[in-house]
Design a protein around this motif. Structure first.
Motif, short mmCIF file in Angstrom:
data_model
loop_
_atom_site.label_atom_id
_atom_site.label_comp_id
_atom_site.label_asym_id
_atom_site.label_seq_id
_atom_site.Cartn_x
_atom_site.Cartn_y
_atom_site.Cartn_z
N ALA A 1 0.84 -1.21 0.00
CA ALA A 1 0.00 0.00 0.00
C ALA A 1 0.87 1.26 0.00
N CYS A 2 1.92 1.22 0.80
CA CYS A 2 2.79 2.41 0.92
C CYS A 2 3.53 2.71 -0.37
N SER A 3 3.77 1.66 -1.18
CA SER A 3 4.52 1.91 -2.41
C SER A 3 3.58 2.10 -3.59
N ASP A 4 2.27 2.18 -3.31
CA ASP A 4 1.31 2.47 -4.37
C ASP A 4 1.54 3.90 -4.85
N GLU A 5 1.85 4.03 -6.13
CA GLU A 5 2.20 5.35 -6.66
C GLU A 5 0.99 6.08 -7.23
N SER A 6 -0.15 5.42 -7.24
CA SER A 6 -1.33 6.08 -7.79
C SER A 6 -1.72 7.21 -6.86
N HIS A 7 -2.32 8.23 -7.40
CA HIS A 7 -2.68 9.36 -6.55
C HIS A 7 -4.08 9.25 -6.01
N ASN A 8 -4.51 8.01 -5.78
CA ASN A 8 -5.89 7.80 -5.39
C ASN A 8 -6.04 7.70 -3.87
N MET A 9 -6.66 8.71 -3.27
CA MET A 9 -6.79 8.75 -1.81
C MET A 9 -7.63 7.60 -1.28
N ASP A 10 -8.75 7.30 -1.94
CA ASP A 10 -9.62 6.22 -1.47
C ASP A 10 -8.89 4.89 -1.47
N TRP B 1 -5.71 4.35 -1.29
CA TRP B 1 -4.71 4.32 -0.23
C TRP B 1 -5.35 3.98 1.13
N LEU B 2 -6.42 4.69 1.46
CA LEU B 2 -7.05 4.46 2.76
C LEU B 2 -7.64 3.06 2.84
N SER B 3 -8.17 2.60 1.72
CA SER B 3 -8.75 1.27 1.72
C SER B 3 -7.67 0.20 1.87
N LEU C 1 -4.76 0.66 3.31
CA LEU C 1 -4.25 0.79 4.67
C LEU C 1 -5.14 0.01 5.63
N GLU C 2 -6.43 0.15 5.44
CA GLU C 2 -7.38 -0.59 6.27
C GLU C 2 -7.24 -2.09 6.06
N ASP D 1 -10.74 -0.90 11.84
CA ASP D 1 -11.22 -1.02 10.46
C ASP D 1 -12.35 -0.05 10.19
N LEU E 1 -11.03 3.54 9.83
CA LEU E 1 -10.36 3.81 8.56
C LEU E 1 -11.36 3.80 7.41
N GLU F 1 -12.25 7.00 5.02
CA GLU F 1 -12.22 6.90 3.56
C GLU F 1 -13.56 7.36 2.97
N SER G 1 -9.68 13.32 0.27
CA SER G 1 -9.64 13.44 -1.19
C SER G 1 -9.85 14.89 -1.63
N GLN H 1 -6.72 16.70 -1.01
CA GLN H 1 -5.75 16.33 -2.05
C GLN H 1 -6.03 17.10 -3.34
N HIS I 1 0.77 13.12 -2.72
CA HIS I 1 0.59 11.68 -2.58
C HIS I 1 -0.37 11.41 -1.42
N PRO I 2 -1.27 10.46 -1.59
CA PRO I 2 -2.19 10.16 -0.49
C PRO I 2 -1.43 9.86 0.80
N GLN I 3 -0.27 9.21 0.65
CA GLN I 3 0.50 8.86 1.85
C GLN I 3 1.07 10.10 2.54
#
Lengths: 506, 506
Positions: A262-271, A273-275, A277-278, B271, B274, B278, B284, B287, B465-467
């Protein structure tokens, strides 16, 4: 397969090093018996990379044609030298760093790729030759009323011989934390009077004690089928059992893998990422660790009773929980020295199998056997404590980061082998340096100390509300631009505080 | 319905105040025309609560019987005095605080509940009487080659008369940020030569300009149906349109409501937390705000072109984006004074309808009309910048928190009304104090300054980045134990840094 056994090409020129958020740099790659060394050619801004081979968690190779040579590779024979093609090796490290080398020439690339794979208590020396419990140290602390003969018999009734031993004595009220492995009651509900006697002696003079069993009661019952079990009410009548299920082993390992992914996901998608992470559940494990430790600390500090803590083997979550509970209640564990001594007692002498648990971290494609990030979970939980009580702990986040790195790959002998017996047999103490000693050197200790440290005698009760816990960005996002930036700023703030502190004192 | 109009009982004795994480306290509740005042009876640890009535977002009342009187209330008549029953009023504030009063005696409970300038540019005073654009200030900056007659006609072609005006001049390269509302092209694709001329003049001497339209291109086309529209390529040929959809209005308001609901979830389920975080989508929106502002800043600073920014009305997201872009590129906006001046220009003079947008925040059961937390989204985005660049901004987190509170309920006149015209008509400047002036007083400014401030001339490009983004705990979890603890610690660190800084300088 050791990396160094497969070195065919020791030096490669004209390699391009790529790393996230840094400009690529061109230089020479050199592989030694222990390290991978890259140094660039620039005279004014020279850059060197020294990577311990043991830090490598996974290696991926790919051969790509340079633009303009599209389709060339598919027609070329395997052994043919293709000057237009370049190979890429991606090295994923145990400390989450990812680096990439573009290596000119097929052969070289393949070669390099191959190249990479008190009064009431007494000190007992019943285990002086490690024969009673192979994962315990030679000396353990037990109730003074219990003789070594009783210990030997009690050890036979506990998985791996891990009979109940003292790990913490609470000076305020004389209560203790004791840890062990599960009792071997089995399907026949075997009893062991020596084990009962030993535990009885632990709470001598008190009305009861608590057993914190880190399995659900269903799991504890299922353990009968494989020879394990739990302390039944009828046999241990003055002990009150509390079940607090904690994940361990593969589940924990998979959680880490998902989190790192998840941490190395480079997409800029906030949802997303949070999903992710959960879904990784990592923060849930941190929460459980802190709340179970809080429960243990409450038993001893607030409720004023002694407690025994165990799950199955007693080499993982038991150590995690007893360590955190000690940090919560005991100010002397919170200084830099105190914390390292705590780790020495609980994790090294306590027999956490570092070699098995930290063989790989999150990137490896190796089939995972015994890997499990229990120690990392400890460090993360300590970080949460540190964040919630920024003045109460004598060490800095940098120490936790350093320990996380060293546990997985180290120049020091501290985290080698699985227990004291193995380290003794391998002569680790004579043949290697001790990490903890090195961290306490006058030149180093400033760096690992918390400049804001103001010791408190009070217990530090962590909040375990989900809203109070957060991702340990310093570790999990340490190789990103943001983390580097924050690190620099923290360093600057630290220097300022230290400088001003000295001026104020002078 | 004003709270104070319905005061029947001004003073109630023996009221119990309950607030999360604090012990209950017993005392007297007093309601004045503007405030709700509670003070307890304890002599040694006296506690006072002063709450501005305008800060109240929602009031909930419930009548509960004391234990032992179960079932009593249901049989009792409405007007009957029930000495055994106590009523509870829960007050939910716009700044997210939740407080509860247990009030003895039904009647009292019900009563209280009822109670509750440059060469190419010139200053134009075409809008001196607010007739050209009611939501603009009397003076605006426009291209010097454009006469007031052209402005008057261009204003008729823009929603709400918000013709393109200068909001930022980039000294480094002479490029500008201009903002407006959408053009009123409508289904007939109307044109307005004056509007075209005006925009042409903005990019005089440059090859092109960018329009950042904060709607998707589909939304922009759909706006034709309701008389709106966008700048077509054929009519504005040297302008390149970029569509970046941003949520506003109800969607943003609902996002805030969901987030606040998530933050007040007391379950210990990681869970669930989080997942709710989300689902609220708040992060978002943060962002999107930062990345759109980053795009605008890139146009001006990196690409070296001027830009026009608008969505629909030009009173919300346009201000948000232009403010953030200025913070990113312009160091002079980052000092305490600079930031307040930026807010004055962009949000107050710029005509953000504070009264409509900040009438309620997240708790109110009132049917929401025009409420939308755009200003809160700005403050959150600024906080993210502040967290990513802790040395670059001259103000502290406390300032952002104060502004968030004041925008919703204030003793000052600053955030009253919806625009300059309304404030002028109401005599706000003469009859009230200015918040910004008060924040800059010598006694106050230390508190709102960043002790670590080290101004940099560089642009501060935020990571989106979301992170890299995180929940603004200081605001959204400010009324929890954790936040209070962290606040205390930050305060202590601040004091230390200031003290040492002074010692070091002396």
């Amino acid at each position: 397969m050791e990396f160094s056994e497969h070195i065919k090409t020791a030096n490669v020129e004209d390699v391009v090093l790529r790393e996230r958020q840094r400009p690529p740099s061109r230089g020479t790659l050199c592989v030694t018996g222990h390290h991978l060394l890259f140094s660039d050619r620039e005279e004014d801004s020279s850059r060197q990379l020294l990577l311990l081979l043991r830090n490598i968690d996974a290696i991926e190779k790919s051969v790509e044609n340079l633009s303009g040579y599209s389709g060339f590779f598919s027609k070329a024979g395997h052994g043919e030298r293709m000057s237009g093609s370049s190979g890429t090796i991606t090295i994923k490290c145990k400390d989450m760093r990812v680096i990439q080398f573009d290596i000119p020439g097929m052969e070289q690339c393949l070669n390099i790729a191959h190249s990479i794979e008190h009064k009431k208590w007494r000190l007992s020396s019943v285990n002086r030759d490690y024969s009673v419990c192979p994962s315990y140290p030679p000396a353990v602390i037990v109730p003074s009323s219990i003789g070594d003969d009783v210990l030997i018999k009690a050890a036979k009734f506990r998985q791996g011989g891990r009979f109940p031993v003292l790990c913490y004595y609470h000076r305020k009220n004389g209560m203790v934390i004791v840890r062990s492995s599960q009792p071997l009651t089995g399907a026949n509900r075997k009893r062991c009077s020596e084990d009962e006697l030993l535990l009885q002696a632990v709470i001598e003079g008190s009305d009861k004690g608590y057993i914190i069993d880190m399995r659900s009661s269903q799991q504890a019952q299922q353990a009968w089928m494989t020879g394990g079990g739990f302390e039944s009410k009828s046999c241990y009548e003055r002990w009150k059992r509390l079940h607090r299920h904690m994940e361990r082993g593969k589940v924990l390992q998979e959680s880490l893998i998902k989190l790192v992914e998840a941490c190395s996901d480079e997409s800029h998608n906030m949802d997303r990422w949070l999903s992710k992470l959960e879904n990784s559940k990592w923060l849930s494990h941190v929460q459980t660790a802190l709340s179970t430790a809080g429960l243990l600390a409450e038993c001893v500090e607030r409720d004023g009773h002694s407690a025994l803590v165990h799950g199955y083997e007693g080499t993982d979550c038991s150590l995690l929980i007893s360590t955190l509970a000690q940090l919560i209640v005991d100010p002397s564990c919170r200084s830099l020295e105190g914390f390292l001594a705590l780790l020495e007692r609980e994790w090294l002498q306590g027999g956490h199998p570092f070699q098995q648990r930290c063989a790989h971290s999150a990137f490896s494609h190796a089939r995972l056997q015994q890997e499990s990030p229990v120690f990392l979970l400890l460090l993360d939980s300590v970080w949460q404590l540190w964040r919630q009580f920024p003045l109460a702990l004598g060490f800095s986040e940098v120490l936790l980061l350093r320990l996380a790195t060293e546990a997985y790959a180290s120049d020091y002998g501290t985290f080698l082998c699985n227990n004291d017996q193995e380290r003794c047999a391998a002569g680790v103490k004579d043949r290697t340096h001790c990490l903890f000693q090195s961290l306490l050197k006058p030149t180093e200790r400033d760096y690992y100390s918390n400049p804001l440290y103001e010791p408190t005698e009070l217990a530090i009760w962590p909040s375990v509300h989900p809203q109070s816990l957060q991702l340990w960005k310093g570790f999990f996002l340490r190789w990103t631009e943001q983390a580097r930036l924050l690190e620099e700023v923290q360093e600057e703030i630290r220097n300022m505080v230290i400088k001003w502190g000295k001026l104020a004192l002078s």
